[in-house]
Design an enzyme around this catalytic site. Structure first.
Site, PDB file in Angstrom:
ATOM      1  N   CYS A  58       1.015  -1.240  -0.049  1.00 27.50           N
ATOM      2  CA  CYS A  58       0.088  -0.101   0.071  1.00 27.50           C
ATOM      3  C   CYS A  58       1.071   1.345   0.124  1.00 27.50           C
ATOM      4  CB  CYS A  58      -0.791  -0.022   1.221  1.00 27.50           C
ATOM      5  SG  CYS A  58      -1.800  -1.284   1.597  1.00 27.50           S
TER       6      CYS A  58
ATOM      7  N   GLY B 281      -0.531   0.567  -5.021  1.00 29.24           N
ATOM      8  CA  GLY B 281      -1.693   0.014  -4.967  1.00 29.24           C
ATOM      9  C   GLY B 281      -3.002   0.544  -5.857  1.00 29.24           C
TER      10      GLY B 281
ATOM     11  N   ASN C 292       0.175   0.674   6.105  1.00 33.76           N
ATOM     12  CA  ASN C 292       0.911  -0.072   5.037  1.00 33.76           C
ATOM     13  C   ASN C 292       2.030  -1.214   5.659  1.00 33.76           C
ATOM     14  OD1 ASN C 292       3.830   0.675   2.928  1.00 33.76           O
ATOM     15  ND2 ASN C 292       2.511  -1.020   2.807  1.00 33.76           N
ATOM     16  N   GLY C 293       1.630  -2.337   5.369  1.00 32.90           N
ATOM     17  CA  GLY C 293       2.517  -3.391   6.073  1.00 32.90           C
ATOM     18  C   GLY C 293       1.718  -4.523   6.413  1.00 32.90           C
TER      19      GLY C 293
ATOM     20  N   TYR D 173      12.042  -3.484  -6.569  1.00 31.99           N
ATOM     21  CA  TYR D 173      10.647  -3.378  -7.408  1.00 31.99           C
ATOM     22  C   TYR D 173       9.818  -2.278  -7.154  1.00 31.99           C
ATOM     23  CZ  TYR D 173       6.342  -4.875  -9.030  1.00 31.99           C
ATOM     24  OH  TYR D 173       5.047  -4.779  -9.561  1.00 31.99           O
TER      25      TYR D 173
HETATM   26  P1  AMP Z   1       6.730 -14.500 -12.718  1.00 30.61           P
HETATM   27  O1  AMP Z   1       7.721 -14.688 -13.709  1.00 30.61           O
HETATM   28  O2  AMP Z   1       5.318 -14.965 -13.364  1.00 30.61           O
HETATM   29  O3  AMP Z   1       7.114 -14.761 -11.529  1.00 30.61           O
HETATM   30  O4  AMP Z   1       6.661 -12.757 -12.641  1.00 30.61           O
HETATM   31  C1  AMP Z   1       7.553 -12.012 -12.403  1.00 30.61           C
HETATM   32  C2  AMP Z   1       6.986 -10.310 -12.809  1.00 30.61           C
HETATM   33  O5  AMP Z   1       6.333  -9.917 -11.691  1.00 30.61           O
HETATM   34  C3  AMP Z   1       8.211  -9.600 -12.787  1.00 30.61           C
HETATM   35  O6  AMP Z   1       8.211  -8.805 -13.985  1.00 30.61           O
HETATM   36  C4  AMP Z   1       8.267  -8.711 -11.733  1.00 30.61           C
HETATM   37  O7  AMP Z   1       8.450  -7.254 -11.730  1.00 30.61           O
HETATM   38  C5  AMP Z   1       6.933  -8.710 -11.155  1.00 30.61           C
HETATM   39  N1  AMP Z   1       6.507  -8.808  -9.431  1.00 30.61           N
HETATM   40  C6  AMP Z   1       7.501  -9.503  -8.877  1.00 30.61           C
HETATM   41  N2  AMP Z   1       6.951  -9.110  -7.441  1.00 30.61           N
HETATM   42  C7  AMP Z   1       5.959  -8.550  -7.577  1.00 30.61           C
HETATM   43  C8  AMP Z   1       4.806  -8.211  -6.410  1.00 30.61           C
HETATM   44  N3  AMP Z   1       5.051  -8.381  -5.397  1.00 30.61           N
HETATM   45  N4  AMP Z   1       3.642  -7.509  -7.033  1.00 30.61           N
HETATM   46  C9  AMP Z   1       3.463  -7.248  -8.392  1.00 30.61           C
HETATM   47  N5  AMP Z   1       4.567  -7.652  -9.393  1.00 30.61           N
HETATM   48  C10 AMP Z   1       5.591  -8.423  -9.052  1.00 30.61           C
END
Ligand code: AMP
Length: 471
Positions: A9, A35, A109-110, A254
């Site tokens: 969040c 979010g 958030n958390g 990320y």
């Molecule tokens: P996958 O290969 O299906 O595991 O997806 C990896 C992708 O999901 C990468 O492009 C990441 O940027 C994205 N990603 C990783 N962690 C998260 C997260 N917590 N929430 C949303 N997207 C994520």
């Protein structure tokens, strides 16, 4: 079911500004990436506390009319991450209640890791919960407190919590913000000069919100610190001794925007360094470096700089994808990814490509993207990931699935490479990640998703691991 795990969040709080609602709204706008499921604002002007929240994006929820009704000098706001199961409007924040401490709105958030136990105890004592989010637990703990002041009740409640929280609270005449003693999730403090030598104070998950509203970053709310901004001024106090710092490194990998400071550190250079280290440790003969947008862009710039290879945007993202109601036919394969990304054949055809992304979770998205790049004519695809293999679920607010679904928890590097159909695959080492966020000496970050080494005692960890779900 009790929603223990999905609390990615953004939070914001504004104190002492006549335009508080608009500033909080703009701050949420800047932090929409944290979010997209729901958003809300609560505003107080001395006596009343008014709240407006709904499902959807910030831009759609607030109209000039709804913002116009939110009068007051103090405001808090929240955006909630998209999840499947428990995505009901009931869980949209802030929560607003009228209790023995007056009208209070709260958002956080958390992930409060002992929320389920606290909730069970409270329910046995007769408490009635309206939602499944753990934020509501804090309100009940406050209502049960014998302390007379809102700050006293919040302090007492916080001392019973475990896990990760950056909390913003709004009472009739004040805001209070607090951060858990490990400092898992970010919370920055800023200031705005007003006429007559007065100042307004602002708090936000990321400083990109300050840039938009013209606030100056002062410092972070410290782990274990509570900041109370009321008619008597601003006071900062420790409600708990600081414990081992455990800032979430995934914010730098990320989650946060590259133009933000999180944990007092700029994200862009840290992310570029991740790419540079990847290029240094895992070079490959190639023609072009291509990021997976948006998450891989900054690390790819670092990779390209360090390797001397040209950087090209060869995957183009449609930024306007929301929820789609069109059912893709069987004929349209990989529909979800195609809706979001398209490959530029003209850049990729015949090329040996270094494809840079921030992480592989399950591997399914990565495989679709590798296929898309190859389908557009790439001769070789070398996947480079700007963090170590994701091995363990997060219990502190990042949405990762169970260990059984995490591809790196159950497969060797070469098995993952074959699954994602890449010609080569390399991850950033833990040492280099620590170096990129300048943590090799300090030990201020949490790396549990890469090491399984959780910085807090987790009650009933087996139960948490097995009940973990993901949309
Ligand atoms: P996958 O290969 O299906 O595991 O997806 C990896 C992708 O999901 C990468 O492009 C990441 O940027 C994205 N990603 C990783 N962690 C998260 C997260 N917590 N929430 C949303 N997207 C994520």
């Amino acid at each position: 079911m009790f929603d223990k795990f999905h609390e990615e969040c953004a939070v914001v709080a504004i104190h002492g500004h006549p335009d508080a609602a608009n500033l909080a709204y703009l701050s949420l706008y800047a932090m929409q990436h944290r979010g997209q499921e729901s958003a809300g604002l609560a505003v107080a002007g001395g006596k009343e506390v008014i709240c407006h929240k709904a499902m959807g994006h910030v831009a759609d929820i607030f109209t000039p009319e709804s913002l116009g009704r939110l009068h007051g000098d103090h405001a808090i706001g929240h955006t909630r991450y998209s999840t499947a199961g428990d995505s009901a409007q009931l869980n949209a924040q802030p929560f607003l209640v009228k209790c023995n401490k007056g009208r209070i709105a709260i958002a956080h958030n958390g992930n409060i890791t002992n929320a389920a136990e606290l909730r069970d105890d409270l329910e046995r004592g007769g408490a009635i919960f309206q939602a499944t989010s753990d934020t509501e637990v804090v309100l009940h703990l406050m209502a049960h407190s014998r302390e007379r002041t809102v700050a006293g009740a919040l302090r007492e409640a916080l001392l019973q919590l475990e896990g990760a929280y950056s909390i913003v609270l709004l009472a009739e005449d004040r805001i209070i913000v607090a951060r858990d003693p490990h400092g898992f999730r970010p919370l920055a403090m800023g200031q705005m000069e007003l006429s007559g030598g007065r100042s307004a104070y602002v708090f936000a998950s990321e400083t990109c919100a300050f840039d938009l509203i013209g606030a100056v970053y002062l410092n972070d709310v410290e782990p274990g610190e509570m900041v109370i901004a009321g008619p008597e001024g601003v006071t900062r106090e420790r409600f708990s001794p600081r414990r081992n710092s455990a800032h979430c490194v995934f914010e730098h990998v990320y989650f946060a925007r590259p133009d933000s400071l999180v944990f007092g550190q700029p994200v862009q250079p840290a992310r570029e360094k991740m790419g540079r280290f990847l290029a240094r440790r895992h070079p490959v003969e190639a023609d072009v470096v291509v990021p997976v947008p948006d998450s891989g862009v900054t690390a790819a710039i670092g990779y390209a700089d360090e390797s001397g290879l040209p950087f090209r945007q060869a995957l183009i993202r449609n930024h306007y994808v929301g929820r789609t109601f069109i059912e893709p036919s069987q004929a349209i394969r990989d529909f979800g990814v195609k809706l979001k990304l398209n490959a530029v054949r003209h850049v990729l055809e015949g090329k040996r490509v270094v494809l840079v992304d921030d992480s592989i979770v399950r591997g399914t998205t990565s495989r679709k993207i590798v296929r898309m790049v190859r389908h557009a004519g790439a001769r070789e695809v070398h996947l480079r990931i700007s963090c170590p293999p994701t091995m363990s679920p997060c219990f502190y607010g990042v949405d990762t699935p169970t260990k059984s679904e995490l591809i790196a928890a159950n497969h060797t590097l070469d098995e993952i490479r074959r699954f994602v159909e890449a010609d080569s695959l390399a991850y950033l080492s833990l040492h280099d990640l620590r170096e990129a966020v300048d943590d090799n000496e300090r030990h201020d970050y949490c790396y549990a998703c890469y090491t399984g080494d959780y910085p807090t005692d987790l009650v009933h960890i087996d139960e948490m691991l097995s009940s973990r779900k993901r949309p």
